[in-house]
Motif scaffolding. Structure first.
Motif, PDB file in Angstrom:
ATOM      1  N   ALA A 140       0.850  -1.194   0.000  1.00 32.59           N
ATOM      2  CA  ALA A 140       0.000   0.000   0.000  1.00 32.59           C
ATOM      3  C   ALA A 140       0.885   1.242   0.000  1.00 32.59           C
ATOM      4  O   ALA A 140       2.043   1.203   0.441  1.00 32.59           O
ATOM      5  CB  ALA A 140      -0.887  -0.008   1.240  1.00 32.59           C
ATOM      6  N   PRO A 141       0.396   2.379  -0.500  1.00 30.17           N
ATOM      7  CA  PRO A 141       1.173   3.621  -0.412  1.00 30.17           C
ATOM      8  C   PRO A 141       1.588   3.897   1.033  1.00 30.17           C
ATOM      9  O   PRO A 141       0.795   3.735   1.965  1.00 30.17           O
ATOM     10  CB  PRO A 141       0.184   4.676  -0.923  1.00 30.17           C
ATOM     11  CG  PRO A 141      -0.726   3.924  -1.840  1.00 30.17           C
ATOM     12  CD  PRO A 141      -0.892   2.559  -1.220  1.00 30.17           C
ATOM     13  N   GLY A 142       2.848   4.271   1.198  1.00 32.47           N
ATOM     14  CA  GLY A 142       3.382   4.478   2.538  1.00 32.47           C
ATOM     15  C   GLY A 142       3.851   3.212   3.208  1.00 32.47           C
ATOM     16  O   GLY A 142       4.360   3.252   4.339  1.00 32.47           O
ATOM     17  N   GLY A 143       3.694   2.074   2.517  1.00 36.00           N
ATOM     18  CA  GLY A 143       4.108   0.799   3.091  1.00 36.00           C
ATOM     19  C   GLY A 143       5.624   0.663   3.179  1.00 36.00           C
ATOM     20  O   GLY A 143       6.378   1.394   2.538  1.00 36.00           O
ATOM     21  N   VAL A 144       6.059  -0.301   3.969  1.00 32.09           N
ATOM     22  CA  VAL A 144       7.471  -0.472   4.294  1.00 32.09           C
ATOM     23  C   VAL A 144       7.987  -1.799   3.758  1.00 32.09           C
ATOM     24  O   VAL A 144       7.306  -2.832   3.871  1.00 32.09           O
ATOM     25  CB  VAL A 144       7.677  -0.415   5.825  1.00 32.09           C
ATOM     26  CG1 VAL A 144       9.085  -0.855   6.216  1.00 32.09           C
ATOM     27  CG2 VAL A 144       7.405   0.990   6.338  1.00 32.09           C
ATOM     28  N   LEU A 145       9.164  -1.780   3.174  1.00 32.52           N
ATOM     29  CA  LEU A 145       9.930  -2.982   2.860  1.00 32.52           C
ATOM     30  C   LEU A 145      11.112  -3.033   3.814  1.00 32.52           C
ATOM     31  O   LEU A 145      11.858  -2.056   3.937  1.00 32.52           O
ATOM     32  CB  LEU A 145      10.429  -2.936   1.413  1.00 32.52           C
ATOM     33  CG  LEU A 145      11.507  -3.978   1.040  1.00 32.52           C
ATOM     34  CD1 LEU A 145      10.960  -5.397   1.141  1.00 32.52           C
ATOM     35  CD2 LEU A 145      12.052  -3.694  -0.368  1.00 32.52           C
ATOM     36  N   ALA A 146      11.293  -4.167   4.492  1.00 28.82           N
ATOM     37  CA  ALA A 146      12.406  -4.299   5.430  1.00 28.82           C
ATOM     38  C   ALA A 146      13.031  -5.682   5.303  1.00 28.82           C
ATOM     39  O   ALA A 146      12.330  -6.696   5.361  1.00 28.82           O
ATOM     40  CB  ALA A 146      11.949  -4.064   6.871  1.00 28.82           C
ATOM     41  N   GLY A 147      14.340  -5.699   5.118  1.00 24.11           N
ATOM     42  CA  GLY A 147      15.106  -6.934   5.184  1.00 24.11           C
ATOM     43  C   GLY A 147      15.782  -7.036   6.536  1.00 24.11           C
ATOM     44  O   GLY A 147      16.319  -6.048   7.046  1.00 24.11           O
ATOM     45  N   LEU A 148      15.729  -8.220   7.140  1.00 25.51           N
ATOM     46  CA  LEU A 148      16.371  -8.463   8.430  1.00 25.51           C
ATOM     47  C   LEU A 148      17.385  -9.586   8.264  1.00 25.51           C
ATOM     48  O   LEU A 148      17.116 -10.590   7.586  1.00 25.51           O
ATOM     49  CB  LEU A 148      15.349  -8.867   9.497  1.00 25.51           C
ATOM     50  CG  LEU A 148      14.335  -7.795   9.936  1.00 25.51           C
ATOM     51  CD1 LEU A 148      13.134  -7.748   9.003  1.00 25.51           C
ATOM     52  CD2 LEU A 148      13.880  -8.029  11.373  1.00 25.51           C
ATOM     53  N   TRP A 149      18.544  -9.392   8.870  1.00 26.55           N
ATOM     54  CA  TRP A 149      19.603 -10.401   8.837  1.00 26.55           C
ATOM     55  C   TRP A 149      20.132 -10.614  10.251  1.00 26.55           C
ATOM     56  O   TRP A 149      20.414  -9.631  10.966  1.00 26.55           O
ATOM     57  CB  TRP A 149      20.770  -9.944   7.966  1.00 26.55           C
ATOM     58  CG  TRP A 149      20.550  -9.935   6.494  1.00 26.55           C
ATOM     59  CD1 TRP A 149      20.899 -10.906   5.600  1.00 26.55           C
ATOM     60  CD2 TRP A 149      19.980  -8.874   5.706  1.00 26.55           C
ATOM     61  NE1 TRP A 149      20.571 -10.519   4.318  1.00 26.55           N
ATOM     62  CE2 TRP A 149      20.002  -9.278   4.355  1.00 26.55           C
ATOM     63  CE3 TRP A 149      19.448  -7.612   6.032  1.00 26.55           C
ATOM     64  CZ2 TRP A 149      19.523  -8.476   3.328  1.00 26.55           C
ATOM     65  CZ3 TRP A 149      18.964  -6.826   5.007  1.00 26.55           C
ATOM     66  CH2 TRP A 149      19.006  -7.257   3.673  1.00 26.55           C
ATOM     67  N   ASN A 150      20.288 -11.869  10.653  1.00 24.54           N
ATOM     68  CA  ASN A 150      21.029 -12.178  11.872  1.00 24.54           C
ATOM     69  C   ASN A 150      22.498 -12.328  11.513  1.00 24.54           C
ATOM     70  O   ASN A 150      22.854 -13.154  10.663  1.00 24.54           O
ATOM     71  CB  ASN A 150      20.505 -13.476  12.499  1.00 24.54           C
ATOM     72  CG  ASN A 150      19.219 -13.278  13.264  1.00 24.54           C
ATOM     73  OD1 ASN A 150      19.043 -12.274  13.953  1.00 24.54           O
ATOM     74  ND2 ASN A 150      18.306 -14.227  13.163  1.00 24.54           N
ATOM     75  N   VAL A 151      23.346 -11.522  12.139  1.00 23.10           N
ATOM     76  CA  VAL A 151      24.775 -11.544  11.827  1.00 23.10           C
ATOM     77  C   VAL A 151      25.571 -11.845  13.090  1.00 23.10           C
ATOM     78  O   VAL A 151      25.135 -11.556  14.209  1.00 23.10           O
ATOM     79  CB  VAL A 151      25.238 -10.207  11.207  1.00 23.10           C
ATOM     80  CG1 VAL A 151      24.385  -9.856   9.992  1.00 23.10           C
ATOM     81  CG2 VAL A 151      25.213  -9.076  12.213  1.00 23.10           C
ATOM     82  N   LEU A 152      26.727 -12.445  12.913  1.00 22.66           N
ATOM     83  CA  LEU A 152      27.599 -12.774  14.034  1.00 22.66           C
ATOM     84  C   LEU A 152      28.282 -11.515  14.540  1.00 22.66           C
ATOM     85  O   LEU A 152      28.795 -10.719  13.754  1.00 22.66           O
ATOM     86  CB  LEU A 152      28.657 -13.794  13.599  1.00 22.66           C
ATOM     87  CG  LEU A 152      28.141 -15.126  13.060  1.00 22.66           C
ATOM     88  CD1 LEU A 152      29.299 -15.973  12.553  1.00 22.66           C
ATOM     89  CD2 LEU A 152      27.362 -15.873  14.135  1.00 22.66           C
TER      90      LEU A 152
END
Length: 271
Positions: A140-152
């Protein structure tokens, strides 16, 4: 040539290797579900706090590690995963969640149907030339894309030694905080032009940890793509070398310990 064109015009050999790594997880779906860590709740909350509503798509959801974290925060989550075996594990673990077979490049959802798209340790596998327009379409307009990574968290000496001993197959280009910041600052997002525009990306890191023993940490590392695609003898030699290291370090030689990590988040808003 823009960033997305550079990525999609990689040499054929690199593309073949990318596809091999991306498709390797199904064979280890049960181990993945058992041993991979969840995501820091503060990181999931930060990823979603700019979203205009509660409708969340977990894209490339795997066995549901991130799905579960978003559900725990009260989000209305749909999970989409291309691998049938991983999807089976997700449905077993989270039977109340709507879980669909599909990919980032062909999302089985209507236009403007979600307020946020999340991807847990998955955004770098997407072909953004195809996935970018699809993500923009379902947001939707104003929506968010987020990538999450677990890193050492290699600021700990023993973790840095483990990373060196494992090599690039075990610790990839996004698997430590400094490497993650550099890698994601210039990659893994839709192009900013076209009918659907995205704002400036934001990065954040949140402390996290996973209780492990030497054996269970090795089991976790064995689910990494670079290890899964190794020939059997090379895989056994690599894991044996890491076992020897873990059994000689005072932090990891006896019983349970906490593996220091960060959950790192790359977030961008659809304008």
């Amino acid at each position: 040539m823009d960033r997305d064109e550079e990525q999609t015009r990689a040499p054929t050999g690199d593309q073949d290797e990318q596809r091999l790594h991306a498709s390797s997880f199904g064979a280890a779906a049960v181990a993945y579900a058992e041993h991979r860590p969840d995501y820091a709740p503060a990181a999931v909350r930060w990823a979603l706090d700019a979203a205009p509503g509660p409708r969340v798509l977990d894209l490339g959801a795997g066995t549901g590690k991130l799905t579960a974290g978003a559900v725990a925060l009260g989000a209305d989550v749909v999970a989409v995963e291309p691998d049938a075996v991983m999807l089976t594990e997700l449905r077993r673990a989270l039977p109340a969640v709507r879980a669909l077979r599909g990919s980032a490049e062909s999302i089985p959802m209507p236009d403007a149907s979600v307020d946020a798209v999340l991807a847990g340790n998955a955004l770098h596998w997407f072909d953004m030339a195809l996935a970018g327009p699809e993500i923009a379409r379902v947001l939707a307009p104003g929506g968010v894309l987020a990538g999450l990574w677990n890193v050492l968290d290699d600021r700990e000496d023993w973790v840095a030694e483990l990373a060196r001993a494992g090599g690039s197959a075990v610790v990839g280009p996004r698997d430590t905080p400094a490497a993650w910041r550099a890698e994601t600052a210039r990659a893994h997002l839709p192009r900013t032009g076209g009918p659907a525009r995205f704002g400036a990306p934001e990065q954040a890191g949140f402390r996290h940890g996973q209780r492990r023993t030497a054996d269970s940490l090795l089991a976790t590392l064995a689910t990494r793509a670079g290890v899964l695609v190794m020939p059997r003898q090379e895989r056994e030699a690599t894991l044996g070398r890491l076992r020897d290291l873990l059994l000689t370090r005072p932090e990891t030689a006896r019983g349970e310990f906490t593996l220091p990590m960060l959950t790192c988040v790359l977030r961008v808003r659809r304008l």
